[in-house]
Design an enzyme around this catalytic site. Structure first.
Site, PDB file in Angstrom:
ATOM      1  N   GLY A   1      -1.217   1.807   0.462  1.00  0.00           N
ATOM      2  CA  GLY A   1      -0.332   2.137   1.570  1.00  0.00           C
ATOM      3  C   GLY A   1      -0.387   3.598   1.992  1.00  0.00           C
TER       4      GLY A   1
ATOM      5  CB  SER B   1     -10.585   5.427  -7.410  1.00  0.00           C
ATOM      6  OG  SER B   1     -10.312   6.149  -6.232  1.00  0.00           O
TER       7      SER B   1
ATOM      8  N   GLY C   1      -6.131   7.349  -3.275  1.00  0.00           N
ATOM      9  CA  GLY C   1      -4.699   7.462  -3.019  1.00  0.00           C
ATOM     10  C   GLY C   1      -4.019   6.137  -3.302  1.00  0.00           C
ATOM     11  CG  LEU C   2       0.000   6.190  -4.812  1.00  0.00           C
ATOM     12  CD1 LEU C   2       1.405   6.720  -4.552  1.00  0.00           C
ATOM     13  CD2 LEU C   2      -0.044   5.412  -6.123  1.00  0.00           C
TER      14      LEU C   2
ATOM     15  N   GLY D   1      -2.807   5.122   3.432  1.00  0.00           N
ATOM     16  CA  GLY D   1      -3.508   5.281   4.706  1.00  0.00           C
ATOM     17  C   GLY D   1      -5.013   5.390   4.551  1.00  0.00           C
ATOM     18  CE  LYS D   2      -6.705   3.738  -1.081  1.00  0.00           C
ATOM     19  NZ  LYS D   2      -5.241   3.445  -0.978  1.00  0.00           N
ATOM     20  CB  SER D   3      -7.885   0.797   4.874  1.00  0.00           C
ATOM     21  OG  SER D   3      -8.093   0.331   3.558  1.00  0.00           O
TER      22      SER D   3
END
Length: 203
Positions: A41, A112, A38-39, A43-45
């Site tokens: 910001g 990615s 995902g972009l 919320g991935k982390s």
């Protein structure tokens, strides 16, 4: 076509006694790679960290690979051109494969941005081992959050090849899971991911 050197022609696979199934059985789990994309910001982390905590609480053996963290070590020699980004993902995918072979549940959290690289990663794994999670938070929301101030720098031209601004992001075509942090809390996103894992394991 990749050129193969004479030295590479002399390399052979070394047989080992223990295999992935044996290691996984010892850990009493089904190993896999959960790949969050995902972009910046999106919320991935946050989701990856919470997901690992939840799996750990369920007595699973896990490891979290975070894009920023790996650029401090394994990938510190790479920039952000398309070629470097492709190499970044190749290295991460290979490391993830090794960890799955060790019987772990690996959580990989990376922008990615390119479909081809994500498909390359998927092809390294056996059927059902690669779980792609698309954090589908819209660009406008990611830019609004701008927790690291990166979008502002990119808009001012101070940061080149930034995904979503002057470098493309290609959404996954057929991810196993899609979550949008505009509509779901981080906890709810993790619930959805874990529920999908259970469904996939029972099929």
């Amino acid at each position: 076509m990749t050129n193969i050197s004479n030295d590479q022609l002399n390399i052979r696979w070394q047989d080992v006694t223990l295999d992935k199934n044996t290691r996984a059985k010892m850990k009493a789990q089904v190993p896999c790679c959960i790949w969050l994309t995902g972009l910046s910001g999106a919320g991935k982390s946050t989701i990856a960290n919470l997901l690992e905590q939840r799996l750990f609480e369920q007595n699973h053996h896990t490891y979290l690979l975070d894009g920023d963290n790996l650029r401090h070590g394994l990938n510190q020699d790479l920039g952000f051109t398309e070629i470097d980004r492709a190499e970044n993902i190749r290295r991460v995918a290979e490391v993830s494969k090794l960890m799955v072979d060790a019987g772990l549940i690996v959580i990989a959290s990376f922008i990615s941005p390119f479909e081809a690289e994500r498909q390359m990663a998927r092809r390294l794994f056996a059927e059902g081992e690669f779980i792609e999670v698309y954090i589908a938070t819209p660009l406008a929301e990611c830019e609004k959050r701008d927790t690291k101030g990166l979008y502002a720098k990119a808009r001012r031209g101070e940061l080149k090849n930034f995904t979503g601004i002057d470098s493309a992001y290609e959404p996954p075509e057929n991810p196993e899971v899609v979550v949008d942090t505009c509509n779901l809390s981080a906890d709810a996103c993790v619930d959805k991911i874990i529920s999908t894992l259970r469904v996939l394991r029972n099929n």
